[in-house]
Design a protein around this motif. Structure first.
Motif, PDB file in Angstrom:
ATOM      1  N   TYR A 155       0.750  -1.382   0.004  1.00 16.80           N
ATOM      2  CA  TYR A 155       0.029   0.046  -0.041  1.00 16.80           C
ATOM      3  C   TYR A 155       0.768   1.258   0.048  1.00 16.80           C
ATOM      4  O   TYR A 155       0.232   2.407   0.288  1.00 16.80           O
ATOM      5  CB  TYR A 155      -0.865  -0.080   1.276  1.00 16.80           C
ATOM      6  N   LEU A 156       1.905   1.243  -0.293  1.00 14.61           N
ATOM      7  CA  LEU A 156       2.847   2.393  -0.219  1.00 14.61           C
ATOM      8  C   LEU A 156       2.473   3.323  -1.427  1.00 14.61           C
ATOM      9  O   LEU A 156       2.747   4.471  -1.269  1.00 14.61           O
ATOM     10  CB  LEU A 156       4.298   1.870  -0.797  1.00 14.61           C
ATOM     11  N   ASP A 157       1.645   2.959  -2.323  1.00 16.29           N
ATOM     12  CA  ASP A 157       1.314   3.845  -3.251  1.00 16.29           C
ATOM     13  C   ASP A 157       0.361   4.859  -2.885  1.00 16.29           C
ATOM     14  O   ASP A 157      -0.165   5.794  -3.479  1.00 16.29           O
ATOM     15  CB  ASP A 157       0.879   3.182  -4.826  1.00 16.29           C
ATOM     16  N   ILE A 158      -0.648   4.414  -1.807  1.00 15.69           N
ATOM     17  CA  ILE A 158      -1.908   5.308  -1.573  1.00 15.69           C
ATOM     18  C   ILE A 158      -1.485   5.529   0.119  1.00 15.69           C
ATOM     19  O   ILE A 158      -2.298   6.259   0.487  1.00 15.69           O
ATOM     20  CB  ILE A 158      -3.004   4.426  -1.348  1.00 15.69           C
ATOM     21  N   ALA A 159      -0.421   5.319   0.739  1.00 15.09           N
ATOM     22  CA  ALA A 159      -0.356   5.717   2.054  1.00 15.09           C
ATOM     23  C   ALA A 159       1.296   5.849   2.612  1.00 15.09           C
ATOM     24  O   ALA A 159       2.168   5.107   2.042  1.00 15.09           O
ATOM     25  CB  ALA A 159      -0.788   4.559   3.113  1.00 15.09           C
ATOM     26  N   ASP A 160       1.472   6.780   3.647  1.00 15.31           N
ATOM     27  CA  ASP A 160       2.755   6.761   4.216  1.00 15.31           C
ATOM     28  C   ASP A 160       2.751   6.198   5.348  1.00 15.31           C
ATOM     29  O   ASP A 160       1.926   6.217   5.998  1.00 15.31           O
ATOM     30  CB  ASP A 160       2.985   8.215   4.383  1.00 15.31           C
ATOM     31  N   PHE A 161       3.824   5.580   5.730  1.00 19.76           N
ATOM     32  CA  PHE A 161       3.953   4.725   6.806  1.00 19.76           C
ATOM     33  C   PHE A 161       4.880   5.273   7.638  1.00 19.76           C
ATOM     34  O   PHE A 161       6.116   5.633   7.335  1.00 19.76           O
ATOM     35  CB  PHE A 161       4.262   3.217   6.462  1.00 19.76           C
ATOM     36  N   LEU A 162       4.736   5.256   9.200  1.00 27.25           N
ATOM     37  CA  LEU A 162       5.319   5.838  10.200  1.00 27.25           C
ATOM     38  C   LEU A 162       5.562   4.848  11.251  1.00 27.25           C
ATOM     39  O   LEU A 162       4.397   4.505  11.490  1.00 27.25           O
ATOM     40  CB  LEU A 162       4.960   7.232  10.546  1.00 27.25           C
ATOM     41  N   VAL A 163       6.638   4.350  11.897  1.00 28.81           N
ATOM     42  CA  VAL A 163       6.835   3.616  13.145  1.00 28.81           C
ATOM     43  C   VAL A 163       7.201   4.575  14.121  1.00 28.81           C
ATOM     44  O   VAL A 163       8.343   5.275  13.760  1.00 28.81           O
ATOM     45  CB  VAL A 163       7.592   2.259  12.775  1.00 28.81           C
ATOM     46  N   VAL A 164       6.650   4.279  15.360  1.00 32.49           N
ATOM     47  CA  VAL A 164       7.113   5.073  16.377  1.00 32.49           C
ATOM     48  C   VAL A 164       7.823   4.181  17.419  1.00 32.49           C
ATOM     49  O   VAL A 164       7.032   3.330  17.756  1.00 32.49           O
ATOM     50  CB  VAL A 164       5.981   5.967  17.127  1.00 32.49           C
ATOM     51  N   TYR A 165       8.979   4.108  17.442  1.00 29.36           N
ATOM     52  CA  TYR A 165       9.712   3.027  18.373  1.00 29.36           C
ATOM     53  C   TYR A 165       9.504   3.530  19.864  1.00 29.36           C
ATOM     54  O   TYR A 165      10.055   4.606  20.178  1.00 29.36           O
ATOM     55  CB  TYR A 165      11.079   2.931  17.990  1.00 29.36           C
ATOM     56  N   ILE A 166       8.770   2.763  20.548  1.00 23.58           N
ATOM     57  CA  ILE A 166       8.581   3.305  22.043  1.00 23.58           C
ATOM     58  C   ILE A 166       9.517   2.531  22.994  1.00 23.58           C
ATOM     59  O   ILE A 166      10.332   1.749  22.537  1.00 23.58           O
ATOM     60  CB  ILE A 166       6.994   3.061  22.506  1.00 23.58           C
ATOM     61  N   GLU A 167       9.304   2.700  24.329  1.00 17.60           N
ATOM     62  CA  GLU A 167      10.168   1.943  24.941  1.00 17.60           C
ATOM     63  C   GLU A 167      10.226   0.627  24.781  1.00 17.60           C
ATOM     64  O   GLU A 167       9.125  -0.153  24.327  1.00 17.60           O
ATOM     65  CB  GLU A 167       9.537   1.977  26.706  1.00 17.60           C
ATOM     66  N   GLU A 168      11.204  -0.329  24.888  1.00 20.59           N
ATOM     67  CA  GLU A 168      11.480  -1.637  24.781  1.00 20.59           C
ATOM     68  C   GLU A 168      10.267  -2.718  25.712  1.00 20.59           C
ATOM     69  O   GLU A 168      10.713  -2.428  26.802  1.00 20.59           O
ATOM     70  CB  GLU A 168      12.829  -2.247  25.015  1.00 20.59           C
ATOM     71  N   ALA A 169       9.652  -3.395  25.094  1.00 20.69           N
ATOM     72  CA  ALA A 169       8.649  -4.273  25.920  1.00 20.69           C
ATOM     73  C   ALA A 169       9.392  -5.388  26.733  1.00 20.69           C
ATOM     74  O   ALA A 169       8.752  -5.712  27.819  1.00 20.69           O
ATOM     75  CB  ALA A 169       7.641  -4.797  25.022  1.00 20.69           C
ATOM     76  N   HIS A 170      10.271  -5.932  26.059  1.00 14.81           N
ATOM     77  CA  HIS A 170      10.968  -7.019  26.702  1.00 14.81           C
ATOM     78  C   HIS A 170      12.471  -6.851  26.722  1.00 14.81           C
ATOM     79  O   HIS A 170      13.110  -7.376  25.978  1.00 14.81           O
ATOM     80  CB  HIS A 170      10.668  -8.238  26.120  1.00 14.81           C
ATOM     81  N   PRO A 171      12.957  -5.738  27.530  1.00 18.12           N
ATOM     82  CA  PRO A 171      14.435  -5.432  27.523  1.00 18.12           C
ATOM     83  C   PRO A 171      15.403  -6.768  27.935  1.00 18.12           C
ATOM     84  O   PRO A 171      14.509  -7.633  28.821  1.00 18.12           O
ATOM     85  CB  PRO A 171      14.637  -4.479  28.507  1.00 18.12           C
ATOM     86  N   SER A 172      16.471  -7.110  27.477  1.00 14.59           N
ATOM     87  CA  SER A 172      17.156  -7.989  28.053  1.00 14.59           C
ATOM     88  C   SER A 172      17.581  -7.987  29.324  1.00 14.59           C
ATOM     89  O   SER A 172      18.092  -8.992  30.040  1.00 14.59           O
ATOM     90  CB  SER A 172      18.253  -8.248  27.081  1.00 14.59           C
ATOM     91  N   ASP A 173      17.523  -6.963  29.992  1.00 14.17           N
ATOM     92  CA  ASP A 173      17.860  -6.929  31.471  1.00 14.17           C
ATOM     93  C   ASP A 173      16.559  -6.701  32.226  1.00 14.17           C
ATOM     94  O   ASP A 173      16.665  -5.960  33.406  1.00 14.17           O
ATOM     95  CB  ASP A 173      18.770  -5.711  31.796  1.00 14.17           C
ATOM     96  N   GLY A 174      15.387  -7.142  31.689  1.00 15.53           N
ATOM     97  CA  GLY A 174      14.217  -6.940  32.446  1.00 15.53           C
ATOM     98  C   GLY A 174      13.645  -8.179  31.894  1.00 15.53           C
ATOM     99  O   GLY A 174      13.691  -9.026  32.356  1.00 15.53           O
TER     100      GLY A 174
END
Length: 133
Positions: free
Chosen positions: A14-33
Motif C-alpha cells: 500500500y505504499l502507493d496510497i499511504a505513508d507509513f510511520l513507525v514510532v519506536y517506544i520503550e522496549e517491551a521485553h528488555p534483555s535486562d528486564g
C-alpha cells in the motif's frame, strides 16, 4: 519486532496510497528486564535517548519504505496513543480514522490491510474523468 514481516508486506502493498510511520517506544521485553524467549534481538532497557535511537536502527532495517521515529524518554507518544506494547493507527487529514487494539492480543494486521484495501477501492471509485469536447 516479530510482527514486522507482516507489517512490511502491508507497507509494500500500500505504499502507493499511504505513508507509513513507525514510532519506536520503550522496549517491551528488555534483555535486562522481562525477557521474551522469542525476541530476535537482545536490547537492554533504554537509559537515554541514544540507547533508544540505536535500538530503532534495528527496526529501520526491517521496514524499508517506512519512516521510523523514536518516542521521547518520558514516553509521551506511548502515553498519548496507548501504544504499549504495540498498536496500529491510521491518521488521515490530521484525524485518527482507525485505532487498532493493544498488542499483542489486539494487534490485527488484517484489520489494517482491510481498511487500506477499502480506502484504495474508494479512491479508485471516486476518480472521475472529465472529457472536454
Amino acid at each position: 519486532m516479530t510482527r514486522l514481516v507482516a507489517f512490511q508486506r502491508v507497507v509494500s502493498q500500500y505504499l502507493d496510497i499511504a505513508d507509513f510511520l513507525v514510532v519506536y517506544i520503550e522496549e517491551a521485553h528488555p534483555s535486562d528486564g522481562w525477557v521474551s524467549s522469542d525476541a530476535p534481538y537482545q536490547i537492554p532497557k533504554h537509559r537515554c535517548l541514544e540507547d533508544r535511537l540505536r535500538a530503532a536502527q534495528l527496526m529501520l532495517a526491517q521496514v524499508p519504505g517506512s519512516n521510523v521515529v523514536v518516542d521521547s524518554m518520558d514516553n509521551s507518544s506511548n502515553a498519548a496513543y496507548g501504544a504499549y506494547f504495540e498498536r496500529l493507527y491510521i491518521v488521515r487529514d490530521e484525524r485518527v480514522v482507525y485505532q487498532g487494539g493493544r498488542g499483542p492480543e489486539g494487534y490485527q494486521i488484517s484489520e489494517l490491510r482491510d481498511w487500506l484495501e477499502q480506502y484504495r477501492n474508494d479512491l479508485a471509485n471516486s476518480q472521475t474523468s472529465v472529457l472536454h469536447v
